[in-house]
Design an enzyme around this catalytic site. Structure first.
Site, PDB file in Angstrom:
ATOM      1  N   SER A  34      -8.668  -5.456   8.299  1.00  0.00           N
ATOM      2  CA  SER A  34      -9.778  -5.276   9.236  1.00  0.00           C
ATOM      3  C   SER A  34      -9.262  -5.271  10.674  1.00  0.00           C
ATOM      4  O   SER A  34      -8.148  -5.702  10.954  1.00  0.00           O
ATOM      5  CB  SER A  34     -10.781  -6.418   9.075  1.00  0.00           C
ATOM      6  OG  SER A  34     -10.253  -7.594   9.643  1.00  0.00           O
ATOM      7  N   ASN A  35     -10.092  -4.783  11.591  1.00  0.00           N
ATOM      8  CA  ASN A  35      -9.666  -4.735  12.994  1.00  0.00           C
ATOM      9  C   ASN A  35      -9.415  -6.129  13.569  1.00  0.00           C
ATOM     10  O   ASN A  35      -8.603  -6.285  14.476  1.00  0.00           O
ATOM     11  CB  ASN A  35     -10.692  -3.960  13.819  1.00  0.00           C
ATOM     12  CG  ASN A  35     -10.572  -2.460  13.593  1.00  0.00           C
ATOM     13  OD1 ASN A  35      -9.868  -2.027  12.667  1.00  0.00           O
ATOM     14  ND2 ASN A  35     -11.228  -1.667  14.419  1.00  0.00           N
ATOM     15  N   GLU A  36     -10.095  -7.132  13.002  1.00  0.00           N
ATOM     16  CA  GLU A  36      -9.834  -8.506  13.451  1.00  0.00           C
ATOM     17  C   GLU A  36      -8.433  -8.932  13.005  1.00  0.00           C
ATOM     18  O   GLU A  36      -7.680  -9.538  13.786  1.00  0.00           O
ATOM     19  CB  GLU A  36     -10.868  -9.476  12.879  1.00  0.00           C
ATOM     20  CG  GLU A  36     -12.278  -9.326  13.467  1.00  0.00           C
ATOM     21  CD  GLU A  36     -12.993  -8.078  12.999  1.00  0.00           C
ATOM     22  OE1 GLU A  36     -12.793  -7.673  11.829  1.00  0.00           O
ATOM     23  OE2 GLU A  36     -13.752  -7.486  13.789  1.00  0.00           O
TER      24      GLU A  36
ATOM     25  N   GLN B 150      -6.173   1.379  -6.577  1.00  0.00           N
ATOM     26  CA  GLN B 150      -5.481   0.230  -5.999  1.00  0.00           C
ATOM     27  C   GLN B 150      -6.241  -1.061  -6.270  1.00  0.00           C
ATOM     28  O   GLN B 150      -7.368  -1.228  -5.798  1.00  0.00           O
ATOM     29  CB  GLN B 150      -5.362   0.438  -4.482  1.00  0.00           C
ATOM     30  CG  GLN B 150      -4.658  -0.708  -3.761  1.00  0.00           C
ATOM     31  CD  GLN B 150      -4.828  -0.611  -2.254  1.00  0.00           C
ATOM     32  OE1 GLN B 150      -5.783  -0.014  -1.768  1.00  0.00           O
ATOM     33  NE2 GLN B 150      -3.902  -1.196  -1.509  1.00  0.00           N
ATOM     34  N   GLY B 151      -5.631  -1.975  -7.007  1.00  0.00           N
ATOM     35  CA  GLY B 151      -6.279  -3.237  -7.336  1.00  0.00           C
ATOM     36  C   GLY B 151      -5.656  -4.409  -6.594  1.00  0.00           C
ATOM     37  O   GLY B 151      -4.900  -5.200  -7.163  1.00  0.00           O
ATOM     38  N   TYR B 152      -5.967  -4.510  -5.315  1.00  0.00           N
ATOM     39  CA  TYR B 152      -5.485  -5.635  -4.513  1.00  0.00           C
ATOM     40  C   TYR B 152      -6.608  -6.660  -4.316  1.00  0.00           C
ATOM     41  O   TYR B 152      -6.512  -7.802  -4.710  1.00  0.00           O
ATOM     42  CB  TYR B 152      -5.041  -5.169  -3.122  1.00  0.00           C
ATOM     43  CG  TYR B 152      -3.680  -4.521  -3.038  1.00  0.00           C
ATOM     44  CD1 TYR B 152      -3.016  -4.052  -4.157  1.00  0.00           C
ATOM     45  CD2 TYR B 152      -3.064  -4.374  -1.787  1.00  0.00           C
ATOM     46  CE1 TYR B 152      -1.772  -3.435  -4.039  1.00  0.00           C
ATOM     47  CE2 TYR B 152      -1.820  -3.765  -1.671  1.00  0.00           C
ATOM     48  CZ  TYR B 152      -1.177  -3.298  -2.792  1.00  0.00           C
ATOM     49  OH  TYR B 152       0.036  -2.704  -2.663  1.00  0.00           O
ATOM     50  N   SER B 153      -7.687  -6.205  -3.660  1.00  0.00           N
ATOM     51  CA  SER B 153      -8.732  -7.139  -3.223  1.00  0.00           C
ATOM     52  C   SER B 153      -9.465  -7.767  -4.403  1.00  0.00           C
ATOM     53  O   SER B 153      -9.621  -7.156  -5.465  1.00  0.00           O
ATOM     54  CB  SER B 153      -9.759  -6.410  -2.356  1.00  0.00           C
ATOM     55  OG  SER B 153      -9.121  -5.765  -1.278  1.00  0.00           O
TER      56      SER B 153
ATOM     57  N   GLU C 192       5.966   3.766   6.844  1.00  0.00           N
ATOM     58  CA  GLU C 192       5.558   4.625   7.945  1.00  0.00           C
ATOM     59  C   GLU C 192       4.268   5.380   7.640  1.00  0.00           C
ATOM     60  O   GLU C 192       4.211   6.194   6.738  1.00  0.00           O
ATOM     61  CB  GLU C 192       6.672   5.622   8.256  1.00  0.00           C
ATOM     62  CG  GLU C 192       6.694   5.961   9.720  1.00  0.00           C
ATOM     63  CD  GLU C 192       7.920   6.779  10.065  1.00  0.00           C
ATOM     64  OE1 GLU C 192       7.901   7.382  11.136  1.00  0.00           O
ATOM     65  OE2 GLU C 192       8.858   6.812   9.259  1.00  0.00           O
TER      66      GLU C 192
HETATM   67  C1  LIG Z   1     -15.280   1.120   1.334  1.00  0.00           C
HETATM   68  C2  LIG Z   1     -14.161   0.159   1.007  1.00  0.00           C
HETATM   69  C3  LIG Z   1     -13.112   0.581   0.217  1.00  0.00           C
HETATM   70  C4  LIG Z   1     -12.080  -0.301  -0.152  1.00  0.00           C
HETATM   71  N1  LIG Z   1     -11.100   0.127  -1.019  1.00  0.00           N
HETATM   72  C5  LIG Z   1     -10.202  -0.778  -1.511  1.00  0.00           C
HETATM   73  C6  LIG Z   1      -9.284  -0.426  -2.563  1.00  0.00           C
HETATM   74  O1  LIG Z   1      -9.256   0.726  -3.036  1.00  0.00           O
HETATM   75  N2  LIG Z   1      -8.475  -1.382  -3.053  1.00  0.00           N
HETATM   76  C7  LIG Z   1      -8.473  -2.656  -2.566  1.00  0.00           C
HETATM   77  O2  LIG Z   1      -7.708  -3.461  -3.052  1.00  0.00           O
HETATM   78  N3  LIG Z   1      -9.319  -3.022  -1.567  1.00  0.00           N
HETATM   79  C8  LIG Z   1     -10.189  -2.118  -1.039  1.00  0.00           C
HETATM   80  N4  LIG Z   1     -11.088  -2.504  -0.050  1.00  0.00           N
HETATM   81  C9  LIG Z   1     -11.140  -3.916   0.354  1.00  0.00           C
HETATM   82  C10 LIG Z   1     -10.746  -4.173   1.798  1.00  0.00           C
HETATM   83  O3  LIG Z   1      -9.378  -4.140   1.945  1.00  0.00           O
HETATM   84  C11 LIG Z   1     -11.367  -5.521   2.209  1.00  0.00           C
HETATM   85  O4  LIG Z   1     -12.748  -5.318   2.340  1.00  0.00           O
HETATM   86  C12 LIG Z   1     -10.800  -6.066   3.482  1.00  0.00           C
HETATM   87  O5  LIG Z   1      -9.513  -6.537   3.270  1.00  0.00           O
HETATM   88  C13 LIG Z   1     -11.651  -7.200   4.062  1.00  0.00           C
HETATM   89  O6  LIG Z   1     -11.865  -8.206   3.124  1.00  0.00           O
HETATM   90  P1  LIG Z   1     -13.308  -8.767   2.797  1.00  0.00           P
HETATM   91  O7  LIG Z   1     -14.186  -7.627   2.574  1.00  0.00           O
HETATM   92  O8  LIG Z   1     -13.182  -9.750   1.731  1.00  0.00           O
HETATM   93  O9  LIG Z   1     -13.780  -9.475   4.136  1.00  0.00           O
HETATM   94  P2  LIG Z   1     -13.386 -10.943   4.629  1.00  0.00           P
HETATM   95  O10 LIG Z   1     -11.928 -11.118   4.518  1.00  0.00           O
HETATM   96  O11 LIG Z   1     -14.251 -11.931   3.977  1.00  0.00           O
HETATM   97  O12 LIG Z   1     -13.731 -10.849   6.157  1.00  0.00           O
HETATM   98  C14 LIG Z   1     -15.050 -11.018   6.692  1.00  0.00           C
HETATM   99  C15 LIG Z   1     -14.955 -10.924   8.191  1.00  0.00           C
HETATM  100  O13 LIG Z   1     -14.147 -11.986   8.697  1.00  0.00           O
HETATM  101  C16 LIG Z   1     -13.108 -11.467   9.491  1.00  0.00           C
HETATM  102  N5  LIG Z   1     -11.925 -12.338   9.393  1.00  0.00           N
HETATM  103  C17 LIG Z   1     -11.312 -12.730   8.263  1.00  0.00           C
HETATM  104  N6  LIG Z   1     -10.265 -13.501   8.570  1.00  0.00           N
HETATM  105  C18 LIG Z   1     -10.231 -13.605   9.918  1.00  0.00           C
HETATM  106  C19 LIG Z   1      -9.367 -14.270  10.837  1.00  0.00           C
HETATM  107  N7  LIG Z   1      -8.320 -14.971  10.420  1.00  0.00           N
HETATM  108  N8  LIG Z   1      -9.630 -14.143  12.160  1.00  0.00           N
HETATM  109  C20 LIG Z   1     -10.684 -13.407  12.601  1.00  0.00           C
HETATM  110  N9  LIG Z   1     -11.531 -12.770  11.760  1.00  0.00           N
HETATM  111  C21 LIG Z   1     -11.287 -12.865  10.439  1.00  0.00           C
HETATM  112  C22 LIG Z   1     -12.882 -10.088   8.950  1.00  0.00           C
HETATM  113  O14 LIG Z   1     -12.225  -9.246   9.879  1.00  0.00           O
HETATM  114  C23 LIG Z   1     -14.292  -9.646   8.663  1.00  0.00           C
HETATM  115  O15 LIG Z   1     -14.878  -9.216   9.846  1.00  0.00           O
HETATM  116  C24 LIG Z   1     -12.105  -1.626   0.346  1.00  0.00           C
HETATM  117  C25 LIG Z   1     -13.152  -2.040   1.169  1.00  0.00           C
HETATM  118  C26 LIG Z   1     -14.189  -1.170   1.501  1.00  0.00           C
HETATM  119  C27 LIG Z   1     -15.314  -1.658   2.369  1.00  0.00           C
END
Ligand SMILES: Cc1cc2nc3c(=O)[nH]c(=O)nc-3n(C[C@H](O)[C@H](O)[C@H](O)COP(=O)(O)OP(=O)(O)OC[C@H]3O[C@@H](n4cnc5c(N)ncnc54)[C@H](O)[C@@H]3O)c2cc1C
Lengths: 358, 393
Positions: free
Chosen positions: B378-380, B126-129, B244
């Site tokens: 994320s949980n936030e 999955q290439g989203y992030s 779902e």
């Molecule tokens: C082990 C692992 C596997 C993963 N696998 C995949 C994958 O296969 N494909 C893929 O596409 N992605 C994958 N991800 C990516 C994952 O979806 C992202 O890490 C996630 O969306 C959080 O983004 P970020 O890491 O950039 O954190 P950030 O978005 O930078 O967030 C940093 C902190 O800020 C908080 N935050 C951000 N915005 C807000 C807000 N508006 N209000 C309050 N708090 C906020 C977040 O909750 C977090 O605590 C994976 C991540 C991990 C760790």
């Protein structure tokens, strides 16, 4: 009251901070912490040159410090760099050697020419010296000691063992024992020490009090180390939140995150205070209680800070590459050493026994 | 109210249980129970075994080779798999791309791609992030520029789970910079063998390797690899999020982890007695068991469609489910005391006998599972979703 450190201690802290910053940049730290001897022998020599081991024993015993605040001063700096050197092991060994007047060993450890470790835990004895089953008989030790911190890099192993129903202290040459070395998950080394009729020397037939005191010194050290590590992890987290942009602004502007950083900052101040309290009571009769209180609070604060820091970093906080993850690991694993949050709670409950208060 | 499963549902559970008993090898189950990293072969052989019964693609209708299960059956299946310590089904092709193609794909795409997912010929990731687009996914920057019948893709994806095993990647890419960021995103399928793609490993906190960075430099992809309309990618991504997800709370996995925790508590000693006899430990185990019981009910209320909080209930389950799982992991490492510290190498797990082998990686698993509250929204971000629904703004 006066909360300013003495000039001597401030000088030690400054020179140690400089030395550790130069010697243990995080890439180097991570390399030596998980490879080879799981520490950096050159770094150890440098610590000796600075007189760090000498700061952990009193002048009477061959050092130039040895008080609670000396221990916290040194270990707080170690924590700021999550330094993987086996200083905890040697602190406990130094205290034990000092308790029984073994000045020759103390001299060698302080000079950096020898290292020692203290082997007390066994798989079935966690938390309770009374459950130790390693025995000393006819000049030989038999038993198995587990997760001996610094055991992988020691010349001498001090072993807590039973003989004639007493808990004594015995010394083994590391090369005479079977030493199974490994790195720990948060870096640094430990070993299983297998004793099978291993020749040893009796240091003391009855050593319970000295052992308790050495373990308390170790606990106090771990608490101070945690405070140093928490301070740095907090700075990293704050900097990251201010720099990381999502939704077109620094995530530090989200109040949900601000409050959490503030909450853990409050816990860090609580942690700093309880360690100062324990340092101040270290030479008094309240030592055991004060140290148990400190280590309980440190366990709770360390977990909060570690978990929240990783969470607020998002994915970056989950990576080996990012230094913060190693600080988080160290903070969590400190709670596993020398009795965890619950162990300390049991001790505080036993020592204060609210049911019998007048 | 009736809290019992029907006789048919119970019979189905029995059928799944028997299949697992007869087919899941002890070796593989042990590896899963001990929290060891699985290799590609482990996962592929397990997928193939499930597909002998058409049980692999739990959410797919029968006409595409799925079992055609309803939500309750899927729940029972997932629970039994967790109890048996079966490997988790890798979701990217089966749980994500499959349903997307079934809903948005062309007949040609369904015909060529779905069977290859089922057979294991194609492993998808999955290439989203992206480095700059995590929680704020819509700000993604990887560009796809039209050139005749091709797109030319430039940019970087990251956190790509199990990309090292994958043949293909489905990506969200930017095809327009006009209007709202959400409106310029397309969903594109890319073969990882295409020239211009480089994958680099990311080592995780506990030392494991499961995520990657993927770099795209002038990567040429036929326009026919796009799913849905151009600039419709965000709708597709949102469909997937809302699709779902019976297993979002991981009730089965947490229940199994709790059972293992109790067994560990009976095995290890503290103060000369089994740890399970210690009131401080037992109290915390009991507390998490209560939370898990309640969550199981919440999950079932959602499955049977009777929850009063439909909209945000999956966000709720994500938060509570990950918190409970992390608490169990926390207790499982603490249960070991000092024996949790050794880095779980093969020697430490297999030969040195420091901790019971099934628990030797407990600290590593605790650290690794901190990811649960970060990924998948994320949980936030889940709290923001619930708050938005609660306050209507
Ligand atoms: C082990 C692992 C596997 C993963 N696998 C995949 C994958 O296969 N494909 C893929 O596409 N992605 C994958 N991800 C990516 C994952 O979806 C992202 O890490 C996630 O969306 C959080 O983004 P970020 O890491 O950039 O954190 P950030 O978005 O930078 O967030 C940093 C902190 O800020 C908080 N935050 C951000 N915005 C807000 C807000 N508006 N209000 C309050 N708090 C906020 C977040 O909750 C977090 O605590 C994976 C991540 C991990 C760790």
């Amino acid at each position: 009251m006066d909360f300013t450190p003495t000039d001597d201690r401030r000088m030690i802290a400054d020179s140690l901070r400089r030395f550790l910053s130069d010697t243990y940049p995080i890439e180097h730290r991570n390399k030596v912490a998980y490879d080879g001897a799981f520490h950096d022998p050159d770094g150890w020599a440098g610590l000796a040159e600075l007189g760090i081991m000498g700061a952990l024993v009193s002048e009477d015993d061959g050092g130039f410090g040895g008080a609670g605040f000396d221990i916290t001063t040194v270990f707080e700096e170690m924590g700021r760099k999550i330094c993987p050197e086996p200083l905890l092991a040697n602190l406990m060994a130094l205290r034990l050697y000092a308790a029984f007047g073994k000045s020759e060993r103390i001299e060698a450890i302080v000079a950096g020419s020898e290292r020692a470790a203290f082997a007390f835990d066994e798989s079935d004895s966690f938390g309770d010296l009374g459950e130790i089953s390693t025995t000393f008989e006819g000049g030989k030790l038999t038993g198995r000691k587990t997760v001996v911190y610094g055991g992988q890099a020691a010349d001498w192993i001090l072993v807590a063992a039973k003989s004639g129903g007493k808990l004594g202290l015995y010394e083994v040459k590391a090369s005479d024992a079977e030493v199974l070395a490994y790195p720990m998950i948060d870096g640094g080394g430990a070993a299983e020490i297998v004793l099978d009729g291993t020749p040893s020397e009796c240091i003391a037939e009855e050593a319970t009090d000295a052992i308790e005191a050495a373990l308390d010194a170790g606990r106090l050290a771990l608490c101070a180390e945690a405070v140093g590590a928490m301070d740095v992890l907090k700075e990293m987290t704050r900097d990251y939140l201010m720099q990381r942009q999502q939704f077109g602004r620094p995530i530090a502007l989200f109040q949900a995150l601000q409050h959490r950083l503030v909450d853990f900052s409050i816990e860090i101040e609580q942690a700093r205070s309880i360690v100062i309290h324990a340092g101040g009571k270290f030479e008094t009769e309240e030592r055991a209680l004060a140290v148990a209180k400190a280590k309980n609070l440190i366990g709770r604060a360390g977990k909060l800070v570690a978990e929240e820091a990783v969470q607020m970093h998002g994915g970056i906080g989950m990576t080996w590459e990012y230094a913060g993850s190693h600080y988080a690991k160290r903070l969590i694993m400190i709670d596993h050493q020398l009795g965890d949050t619950e162990d300390q709670l049991r001790k505080v409950m036993a020592l204060t026994d609210i049911s019998s208060a007048a | 109210m009736d809290l019992n499963f029907t006789p048919e549902e119970e019979a189905f559970r029995e059928e799944v249980r028997t299949f697992l008993k007869d087919n899941l090898s002890e070796d593989l189950a042990t590896k899963v129970r001990n929290g060891r990293e699985l290799n590609k072969q482990d996962i592929e052989s397990w997928h193939a075994l499930l597909q002998t019964r058409s049980w692999l693609a739990a959410t797919w209708p029968e006409e595409y080779g799925g079992p055609g299960w309803n939500a309750v059956q899927r729940h029972i299946f997932e629970e039994e798999c967790a109890f048996a310590n079966a490997p988790r089904i890798v979701p990217f092709g089966l749980g994500m791309l499959g349903p997307v193609l079934i809903k948005f794909g062309t007949e040609e795409q369904k015909k060529t791609i779905l069977p290859r997912i089922l057979s294991g010929e194609d492993w998808w990731c999955q290439g989203y992030s992206e480095p700059g687009a995590g929680s704020d996914l819509a700000s993604l920057k990887t560009r796809a520029v039209r050139d005749g019948d091709d797109y030319i893709i430039n940019g970087q994806k990251t956190w790509t789970t199990l990309g090292q095993f994958a043949d293909k990647i489905f990506c969200l890419v930017r095809t327009s910079t006009e209007g709202k960021p959400q409106q310029g995103i397309s969903f594109v399928l890319v073969d990882l063998k295409t020239p211009g793609i480089e994958m680099r490993p990311i080592k995780l906190i506990e030392g494991g390797y499961e995520v990657n960075e993927v770099f795209f430099t002038d990567v040429r992809v036929p326009v026919s690899n796009r799913v849905g309309e151009e600039n419709q990618g965000w709708t597709i991504a949102k469909y997937l999020l809302g699709h779902e997800r019976t297993n979002i709370a991981g009730v089965g996995a947490s229940t199994e982890a709790l059972n293992q925790l109790k067994a560990l508590g009976r095995k290890v000693k503290r103060y000369g007695k089994p740890l399970a006899a210690d009131p401080l430990f037992a109290a915390r185990v009991a507390e998490v068991e209560i939370d898990l019981e309640a969550m199981r009910m919440t999950n079932l209320r959602m499955l049977f469609g009777t929850s009063d909080a439909q909209g945000s209930v999956s966000s709720m389950l994500k938060i509570k489910g990950t918190v409970i799982r992390q608490e169990i992991n926390d207790l499982a490492r603490r249960a070991l005391g000092p024996a949790a510290s050794p880095f779980p190498s093969e020697d430490v797990i297999g030969n040195y006998g420091i901790a019971p082998p099934e628990a030797a990686a407990n600290a590593a698993n605790y650290f690794n599972n901190r990811k649960l509250s970060i990924f998948g929204g994320s949980n936030e971000i889940q709290r923001n979703i619930i708050a938005k629904e609660t306050f209507g703004a």
